[in-house]
Design a protein around this motif. Structure first.
Motif, PDB file in Angstrom:
ATOM      1  N   ALA A  45      -3.597  11.598  -4.407  1.00 56.29           N
ATOM      2  CA  ALA A  45      -2.554  11.851  -5.258  1.00 56.29           C
ATOM      3  C   ALA A  45      -1.709  12.996  -5.049  1.00 56.29           C
ATOM      4  CB  ALA A  45      -2.989  12.094  -6.741  1.00 56.29           C
ATOM      5  N   GLU A  46      -2.272  14.018  -4.345  1.00 54.45           N
ATOM      6  CA  GLU A  46      -1.255  15.106  -3.839  1.00 54.45           C
ATOM      7  C   GLU A  46      -0.370  14.769  -2.599  1.00 54.45           C
ATOM      8  OE1 GLU A  46      -4.346  19.247  -4.564  1.00 54.45           O
ATOM      9  OE2 GLU A  46      -4.624  17.952  -2.944  1.00 54.45           O
ATOM     10  N   LEU A  47      -0.888  13.906  -1.774  1.00 50.92           N
ATOM     11  CA  LEU A  47      -0.259  13.488  -0.637  1.00 50.92           C
ATOM     12  C   LEU A  47       0.857  12.314  -1.071  1.00 50.92           C
ATOM     13  CD1 LEU A  47      -3.102  12.987   1.956  1.00 50.92           C
ATOM     14  CD2 LEU A  47      -1.622  14.941   1.782  1.00 50.92           C
ATOM     15  N   ARG A  48       0.447  11.658  -2.043  1.00 53.57           N
ATOM     16  CA  ARG A  48       1.544  10.526  -2.574  1.00 53.57           C
ATOM     17  C   ARG A  48       2.681  11.381  -2.886  1.00 53.57           C
ATOM     18  NH1 ARG A  48      -2.804   7.259  -3.985  1.00 53.57           N
ATOM     19  NH2 ARG A  48      -2.401   8.220  -6.171  1.00 53.57           N
ATOM     20  N   SER A  49       2.364  12.515  -3.849  1.00 49.40           N
ATOM     21  CA  SER A  49       3.456  13.460  -4.428  1.00 49.40           C
ATOM     22  C   SER A  49       4.294  13.849  -3.455  1.00 49.40           C
ATOM     23  CB  SER A  49       2.822  14.463  -5.150  1.00 49.40           C
ATOM     24  OG  SER A  49       2.349  15.443  -4.379  1.00 49.40           O
ATOM     25  N   LEU A  50       4.284  13.813  -2.492  1.00 48.47           N
ATOM     26  CA  LEU A  50       5.223  14.654  -1.262  1.00 48.47           C
ATOM     27  C   LEU A  50       6.179  13.330  -0.740  1.00 48.47           C
ATOM     28  CD1 LEU A  50       2.889  16.805   0.809  1.00 48.47           C
ATOM     29  CD2 LEU A  50       4.240  17.478  -1.189  1.00 48.47           C
ATOM     30  N   GLU A  51       5.471  11.921  -0.858  1.00 48.31           N
ATOM     31  CA  GLU A  51       6.448  10.984  -0.197  1.00 48.31           C
ATOM     32  C   GLU A  51       7.456  10.611  -1.209  1.00 48.31           C
ATOM     33  OE1 GLU A  51       3.239   7.913   0.267  1.00 48.31           O
ATOM     34  OE2 GLU A  51       2.152   9.240   1.408  1.00 48.31           O
ATOM     35  N   CYS A  52       8.797  10.756  -0.435  1.00 49.29           N
ATOM     36  CA  CYS A  52       9.960  10.554  -1.021  1.00 49.29           C
ATOM     37  C   CYS A  52      10.678   9.316  -0.187  1.00 49.29           C
ATOM     38  CB  CYS A  52      10.935  11.928  -1.524  1.00 49.29           C
ATOM     39  SG  CYS A  52      10.243  13.114  -2.376  1.00 49.29           S
ATOM     40  N   GLY A  53      10.849   8.277  -0.852  1.00 52.55           N
ATOM     41  CA  GLY A  53      11.501   7.150  -0.182  1.00 52.55           C
ATOM     42  C   GLY A  53      10.668   6.253   0.713  1.00 52.55           C
ATOM     43  N   GLY A  54       9.311   6.586   0.896  1.00 46.53           N
ATOM     44  CA  GLY A  54       8.396   5.676   1.681  1.00 46.53           C
ATOM     45  C   GLY A  54       7.052   6.470   1.840  1.00 46.53           C
ATOM     46  N   GLN A  55       6.234   5.459   2.436  1.00 44.79           N
ATOM     47  CA  GLN A  55       5.024   5.958   2.523  1.00 44.79           C
ATOM     48  C   GLN A  55       4.908   6.839   3.786  1.00 44.79           C
ATOM     49  OE1 GLN A  55       2.569   2.352   2.549  1.00 44.79           O
ATOM     50  NE2 GLN A  55       1.948   2.704   0.360  1.00 44.79           N
ATOM     51  N   PHE A  56       3.856   7.723   4.035  1.00 47.66           N
ATOM     52  CA  PHE A  56       3.404   8.494   4.993  1.00 47.66           C
ATOM     53  C   PHE A  56       2.050   8.471   5.724  1.00 47.66           C
ATOM     54  CE2 PHE A  56       7.430  10.342   4.309  1.00 47.66           C
ATOM     55  CZ  PHE A  56       7.909  11.400   5.276  1.00 47.66           C
ATOM     56  N   ALA A  57       1.765   8.597   6.912  1.00 48.05           N
ATOM     57  CA  ALA A  57       0.680   8.563   7.464  1.00 48.05           C
ATOM     58  C   ALA A  57       0.244  10.209   7.810  1.00 48.05           C
ATOM     59  CB  ALA A  57       0.683   7.996   8.906  1.00 48.05           C
ATOM     60  N   TRP A  58      -0.984  10.517   7.063  1.00 48.70           N
ATOM     61  CA  TRP A  58      -1.219  11.893   7.027  1.00 48.70           C
ATOM     62  C   TRP A  58      -2.502  12.119   7.692  1.00 48.70           C
ATOM     63  CZ3 TRP A  58       2.321  14.914   4.855  1.00 48.70           C
ATOM     64  CH2 TRP A  58       3.223  14.409   3.837  1.00 48.70           C
ATOM     65  N   ASN A  59      -2.781  13.487   8.115  1.00 42.40           N
ATOM     66  CA  ASN A  59      -3.974  13.936   8.587  1.00 42.40           C
ATOM     67  C   ASN A  59      -3.932  15.382   8.723  1.00 42.40           C
ATOM     68  OD1 ASN A  59      -6.299  14.186   9.933  1.00 42.40           O
ATOM     69  ND2 ASN A  59      -6.049  12.531  11.227  1.00 42.40           N
ATOM     70  N   TRP A  60      -5.058  16.245   8.577  1.00 42.11           N
ATOM     71  CA  TRP A  60      -4.932  17.455   8.554  1.00 42.11           C
ATOM     72  C   TRP A  60      -6.116  18.052   9.168  1.00 42.11           C
ATOM     73  CZ3 TRP A  60      -5.680  14.085   4.526  1.00 42.11           C
ATOM     74  CH2 TRP A  60      -6.905  14.177   3.878  1.00 42.11           C
ATOM     75  N   LEU A  61      -5.872  19.587   9.309  1.00 40.69           N
ATOM     76  CA  LEU A  61      -6.843  20.432   9.904  1.00 40.69           C
ATOM     77  C   LEU A  61      -7.277  21.300   8.942  1.00 40.69           C
ATOM     78  CD1 LEU A  61      -8.119  21.240  13.045  1.00 40.69           C
ATOM     79  CD2 LEU A  61      -6.511  22.897  13.029  1.00 40.69           C
ATOM     80  N   PRO A  62      -8.540  21.489   8.465  1.00 41.70           N
ATOM     81  CA  PRO A  62      -8.922  22.219   7.375  1.00 41.70           C
ATOM     82  C   PRO A  62      -8.707  23.570   7.860  1.00 41.70           C
ATOM     83  CG  PRO A  62     -10.803  20.576   8.056  1.00 41.70           C
ATOM     84  CD  PRO A  62      -9.465  20.643   8.888  1.00 41.70           C
ATOM     85  N   ALA A  63      -8.524  24.372   6.537  1.00 39.56           N
ATOM     86  CA  ALA A  63      -8.374  26.027   6.915  1.00 39.56           C
ATOM     87  C   ALA A  63      -9.599  26.548   6.981  1.00 39.56           C
ATOM     88  CB  ALA A  63      -7.729  26.587   5.421  1.00 39.56           C
ATOM     89  N   ASN A  64      -9.581  27.674   7.496  1.00 36.31           N
ATOM     90  CA  ASN A  64     -10.940  28.709   8.063  1.00 36.31           C
ATOM     91  C   ASN A  64     -10.920  29.707   6.810  1.00 36.31           C
ATOM     92  OD1 ASN A  64     -12.968  29.971   9.200  1.00 36.31           O
ATOM     93  ND2 ASN A  64     -11.838  30.993  10.848  1.00 36.31           N
ATOM     94  N   GLY A  65     -11.600  29.286   5.754  1.00 38.66           N
ATOM     95  CA  GLY A  65     -11.819  30.323   4.564  1.00 38.66           C
ATOM     96  C   GLY A  65     -10.493  30.161   3.880  1.00 38.66           C
ATOM     97  N   HIS A  66     -10.206  31.475   3.742  1.00 38.24           N
ATOM     98  CA  HIS A  66      -8.807  31.662   3.093  1.00 38.24           C
ATOM     99  C   HIS A  66      -7.536  31.915   3.824  1.00 38.24           C
ATOM    100  CE1 HIS A  66     -10.702  32.114  -0.783  1.00 38.24           C
ATOM    101  NE2 HIS A  66     -11.710  32.463  -0.325  1.00 38.24           N
ATOM    102  N   SER A  67      -7.589  31.240   5.131  1.00 32.76           N
ATOM    103  CA  SER A  67      -6.670  31.235   5.971  1.00 32.76           C
ATOM    104  C   SER A  67      -6.353  30.167   6.861  1.00 32.76           C
ATOM    105  CB  SER A  67      -6.481  32.653   6.982  1.00 32.76           C
ATOM    106  OG  SER A  67      -7.722  32.539   7.789  1.00 32.76           O
ATOM    107  N   GLY A  68      -5.233  29.870   7.499  1.00 30.32           N
ATOM    108  CA  GLY A  68      -5.094  28.691   8.193  1.00 30.32           C
ATOM    109  C   GLY A  68      -4.802  27.456   7.519  1.00 30.32           C
TER     110      GLY A  68
END
Length: 311
Positions: A45-68
């Motif tokens: 739902a969070e990722l879909r909320s960013l998609e304006c005008g079409g679908q996106f392919a998403w991937n991410w690198l997790p944060a290291n604690g409270h940074s990154g």
């Protein structure tokens, strides 16, 4: 094609997603790269909320604690995404740009604020670039400067500056000149320190394919970093604005009489020799064109009326 690289200092902060949607909508972004998300995971739902005008392919690198933390997305309509690659300081993938049938690589980086890890960061970056055999774009927050002009004070670690520039030369990359803000980061103190920490680098092969590419530092809002907007210089085809009939027009005094008079006028201009379908199409087209201009002027009058009330 347009891409935005932004150190937003926390994906979960109030107003961040609204701000990102505004960027997506106003620039019609094809690539969105976020640094320092400070998130381990993202919901659909969070990722879909960013998609304006079409679908996106998403991937991410997790944060290291409270940074990154990195989040990278590509518009499905524009790109076909290949295999993802993740390191300690970057996330990247090869993409097929559909309109020109070209394969190239986009890499999003976040350099360590702890300069004791600078050598590790640059070493990983050099290896990733060496392994890439296609045109390449690298964007993000490098947390390094390249010259005295990149910092508002004289407190500069020159060996680290030379190491960064040597690494860029070894990777055969060129930085795209930035328009807009002189610096991309500030510590937001009373006597602020400002630096250029956010950059976009490209390989010679990528720049040869897009010779009029540009980078603009977007106005900084909320975060202490300016977002960077990369435009590859391709002409963007914008569809003509659609006409929408507003039901509140019925409440405007004289609207019915105005439409009736216009309809009679259009019918008289067309003459009696037209068949029913031809009459309908011509009258509908002329009425739509008239109401489009009339509605725009009416909206302007309402805005001026509100502004006068406020002043």
């Amino acid at each position: 094609m347009k891409a935005l690289a932004y150190n937003l200092r926390g994906f979960g902060r109030e107003g961040r997603r609204t701000q990102l949607r505004d960027y997506m909508r106003s620039n019609r972004l094809d690539i969105l790269g976020l640094q320092e998300t400070i998130r381990q995971d993202f919901t659909a739902a969070e990722l879909r909320s960013l998609e304006c005008g079409g679908q996106f392919a998403w991937n991410w690198l997790p944060a290291n604690g409270h940074s990154g933390g990195l989040l990278l997305g590509f518009r499905d309509e524009t790109f076909e995404v290949g295999e993802w690659r993740k390191g300690v300081f970057f996330i990247s993938t090869k993409i097929l740009q559909r309109n020109i049938n070209m394969i190239w690589c986009f890499m999003l980086v976040y350099g360590p604020a702890d300069h004791g890890r600078t050598e590790e960061f640059l070493g990983e970056l050099e290896q990733a670039v060496a392994d890439c055999q296609v045109p390449l774009v690298i964007a993000g927050d490098f947390n390094l400067i390249r010259s005295a002009g990149d910092k508002s004070t004289d407190n500069i670690d020159w060996p680290r500056v030379r190491r960064f520039n040597d690494s860029i030369a070894a990777m055969a990359l060129r930085e795209i000149n930035r328009a807009g803000a002189r610096y991309t980061w500030t510590n937001r103190q009373l006597n602020p320190i400002r630096c250029v920490l956010d950059r976009v680098f490209v390989s010679t092969a990528w720049e040869a394919r897009f010779p009029i590419c540009s980078v603009t530092a977007v106005t900084r809002i909320g975060s202490d970093h300016n977002p960077l907007l990369l435009d590859n210089g391709e002409a963007t085809r914008c569809p003509p604005p659609r006409f929408f009939f507003q039901t509140w027009w019925f409440s405007v005094h004289g609207f019915g009489e105005l439409v009736s008079a216009k309809l009679n006028h259009f019918l008289l201009d067309l003459g009696p020799h037209r068949d029913c379908i031809d009459l309908w199409q011509c009258v509908a087209r002329n009425l739509r064109q008239f109401l489009k201009g009339w509605g725009a002027n009416l909206g302007k009058e309402k805005r001026l009326f509100k502004e006068n009330l406020l002043t």
